[in-house]
Design a protein around this motif. Structure first.
Motif, PDB file in Angstrom:
ATOM      1  N   PHE A  17      21.564  29.488  14.451  1.00 20.74           N
ATOM      2  CA  PHE A  17      22.786  30.352  15.178  1.00 20.74           C
ATOM      3  C   PHE A  17      23.195  29.440  16.053  1.00 20.74           C
ATOM      4  O   PHE A  17      24.675  29.737  16.373  1.00 20.74           O
ATOM      5  CB  PHE A  17      22.135  31.635  15.603  1.00 20.74           C
ATOM      6  N   ALA A  18      22.871  28.699  16.805  1.00 26.14           N
ATOM      7  CA  ALA A  18      23.493  27.782  17.879  1.00 26.14           C
ATOM      8  C   ALA A  18      23.659  26.522  17.323  1.00 26.14           C
ATOM      9  O   ALA A  18      24.092  25.710  18.030  1.00 26.14           O
ATOM     10  CB  ALA A  18      22.245  27.590  18.798  1.00 26.14           C
ATOM     11  N   ALA A  19      23.349  26.143  16.255  1.00 25.50           N
ATOM     12  CA  ALA A  19      23.343  24.680  15.535  1.00 25.50           C
ATOM     13  C   ALA A  19      25.060  24.561  15.577  1.00 25.50           C
ATOM     14  O   ALA A  19      25.265  23.111  15.963  1.00 25.50           O
ATOM     15  CB  ALA A  19      22.921  24.639  14.169  1.00 25.50           C
ATOM     16  N   GLY A  20      25.886  25.248  15.557  1.00 29.27           N
ATOM     17  CA  GLY A  20      27.212  24.963  15.344  1.00 29.27           C
ATOM     18  C   GLY A  20      27.738  24.663  16.807  1.00 29.27           C
ATOM     19  O   GLY A  20      28.496  23.701  16.963  1.00 29.27           O
ATOM     20  N   ARG A  21      27.277  25.537  17.756  1.00 36.14           N
ATOM     21  CA  ARG A  21      27.651  25.413  19.141  1.00 36.14           C
ATOM     22  C   ARG A  21      27.359  23.989  19.507  1.00 36.14           C
ATOM     23  O   ARG A  21      27.923  23.216  20.293  1.00 36.14           O
ATOM     24  CB  ARG A  21      27.386  26.524  19.919  1.00 36.14           C
ATOM     25  N   LEU A  22      26.062  23.670  19.116  1.00 34.31           N
ATOM     26  CA  LEU A  22      25.459  22.281  19.820  1.00 34.31           C
ATOM     27  C   LEU A  22      26.283  21.226  19.068  1.00 34.31           C
ATOM     28  O   LEU A  22      26.628  20.183  19.716  1.00 34.31           O
ATOM     29  CB  LEU A  22      24.088  22.160  19.309  1.00 34.31           C
ATOM     30  N   MET A  24      22.519  30.616  23.139  1.00 32.19           N
ATOM     31  CA  MET A  24      22.555  29.492  23.594  1.00 32.19           C
ATOM     32  C   MET A  24      23.636  29.274  24.621  1.00 32.19           C
ATOM     33  O   MET A  24      24.625  29.453  24.268  1.00 32.19           O
ATOM     34  CB  MET A  24      22.484  28.065  22.456  1.00 32.19           C
ATOM     35  N   HIS A  25      23.228  28.585  25.669  1.00 29.97           N
ATOM     36  CA  HIS A  25      24.366  28.323  26.751  1.00 29.97           C
ATOM     37  C   HIS A  25      24.458  26.867  26.803  1.00 29.97           C
ATOM     38  O   HIS A  25      23.492  26.076  26.876  1.00 29.97           O
ATOM     39  CB  HIS A  25      24.178  28.977  28.009  1.00 29.97           C
ATOM     40  N   ASP A  69      29.369  21.301  18.236  1.00 25.97           N
ATOM     41  CA  ASP A  69      30.598  21.299  18.821  1.00 25.97           C
ATOM     42  C   ASP A  69      30.633  20.542  20.301  1.00 25.97           C
ATOM     43  O   ASP A  69      31.638  19.655  20.608  1.00 25.97           O
ATOM     44  CB  ASP A  69      31.191  22.742  18.911  1.00 25.97           C
ATOM     45  N   ALA A  70      29.334  20.901  20.904  1.00 28.12           N
ATOM     46  CA  ALA A  70      29.318  20.472  22.218  1.00 28.12           C
ATOM     47  C   ALA A  70      29.090  18.868  22.142  1.00 28.12           C
ATOM     48  O   ALA A  70      30.035  18.109  22.995  1.00 28.12           O
ATOM     49  CB  ALA A  70      28.352  21.072  22.932  1.00 28.12           C
ATOM     50  N   VAL A  71      28.350  18.458  21.256  1.00 24.07           N
ATOM     51  CA  VAL A  71      28.032  17.015  21.313  1.00 24.07           C
ATOM     52  C   VAL A  71      29.337  16.293  20.709  1.00 24.07           C
ATOM     53  O   VAL A  71      29.895  15.327  21.438  1.00 24.07           O
ATOM     54  CB  VAL A  71      27.120  16.511  19.975  1.00 24.07           C
ATOM     55  N   ASN A  72      30.250  16.863  19.837  1.00 24.23           N
ATOM     56  CA  ASN A  72      31.470  16.352  19.215  1.00 24.23           C
ATOM     57  C   ASN A  72      32.589  16.179  20.475  1.00 24.23           C
ATOM     58  O   ASN A  72      33.020  15.360  20.641  1.00 24.23           O
ATOM     59  CB  ASN A  72      31.935  17.052  18.122  1.00 24.23           C
ATOM     60  N   ALA A  73      32.564  17.290  21.362  1.00 19.83           N
ATOM     61  CA  ALA A  73      33.515  17.379  22.480  1.00 19.83           C
ATOM     62  C   ALA A  73      33.044  16.163  23.586  1.00 19.83           C
ATOM     63  O   ALA A  73      33.914  15.693  23.968  1.00 19.83           O
ATOM     64  CB  ALA A  73      33.465  18.742  22.952  1.00 19.83           C
ATOM     65  N   ILE A  75      18.358  20.338  15.306  1.00 17.90           N
ATOM     66  CA  ILE A  75      17.967  19.085  15.445  1.00 17.90           C
ATOM     67  C   ILE A  75      19.248  18.415  14.785  1.00 17.90           C
ATOM     68  O   ILE A  75      19.689  17.258  15.303  1.00 17.90           O
ATOM     69  CB  ILE A  75      16.668  18.598  15.009  1.00 17.90           C
ATOM     70  N   ARG A  76      19.789  18.888  13.704  1.00 17.58           N
ATOM     71  CA  ARG A  76      20.908  18.171  13.118  1.00 17.58           C
ATOM     72  C   ARG A  76      21.909  17.997  14.119  1.00 17.58           C
ATOM     73  O   ARG A  76      22.680  16.739  13.794  1.00 17.58           O
ATOM     74  CB  ARG A  76      21.578  19.178  11.839  1.00 17.58           C
TER      75      ARG A  76
END
Length: 116
Positions: free
Chosen positions: A23-28, A1-2, A30-34, A58-59
């Motif tokens: 696999f991308a849920a953590g990055r998503l 995921m990019h 983190d991006a939303v939190n940032a 979705i989480r």
């Protein structure tokens, strides 16, 4: 995921490309939190470049929606793909979604009013 961030007027946009899966849920997340830490009042997650969407992905959207709601801010998700939209509906979002017209995201879905 990019992940790519950009700003359009008063809206911070997170553009997502690739699979939004476990696999991308953590990055998503983190991006939303940032984005939320950036103190924006409108946040749009653009999934037009996403190739798939799973419950784990979705989480991150649900957590972001809740955090933005707690700040009395707007959280939108652009989901132009009908298959991905059906995934959101299958996971219990059908009654809570509403279509909105905002900026370039004509098919955005508001998750601002999610239940706690």
């Amino acid at each position: 995921m990019h992940v790519n961030f950009k700003r359009l007027r008063d809206t911070l946009i997170i553009e997502i490309a690739g699979a939004v899966d476990r696999f991308a849920a953590g990055r998503l997340h983190d991006a939303v939190n940032a984005a939320i830490r950036s103190d924006c009042t409108h946040l749009l997650v653009d999934l037009s470049g996403a190739t798939s969407l799973t419950r784990a992905g979705i989480r991150g959207l649900v957590v972001g929606a809740r955090l933005m709601r707690n700040r009395h801010s707007e959280f939108l998700v652009n989901v132009p793909d009908p298959v991905m939209r059906s995934v959101l509906e299958a996971t219990g979002f059908a009654d809570l979604q509403r279509a909105v017209q905002r900026g370039t995201a004509g098919s955005a879905v508001s998750l601002q009013h999610k239940a706690a």
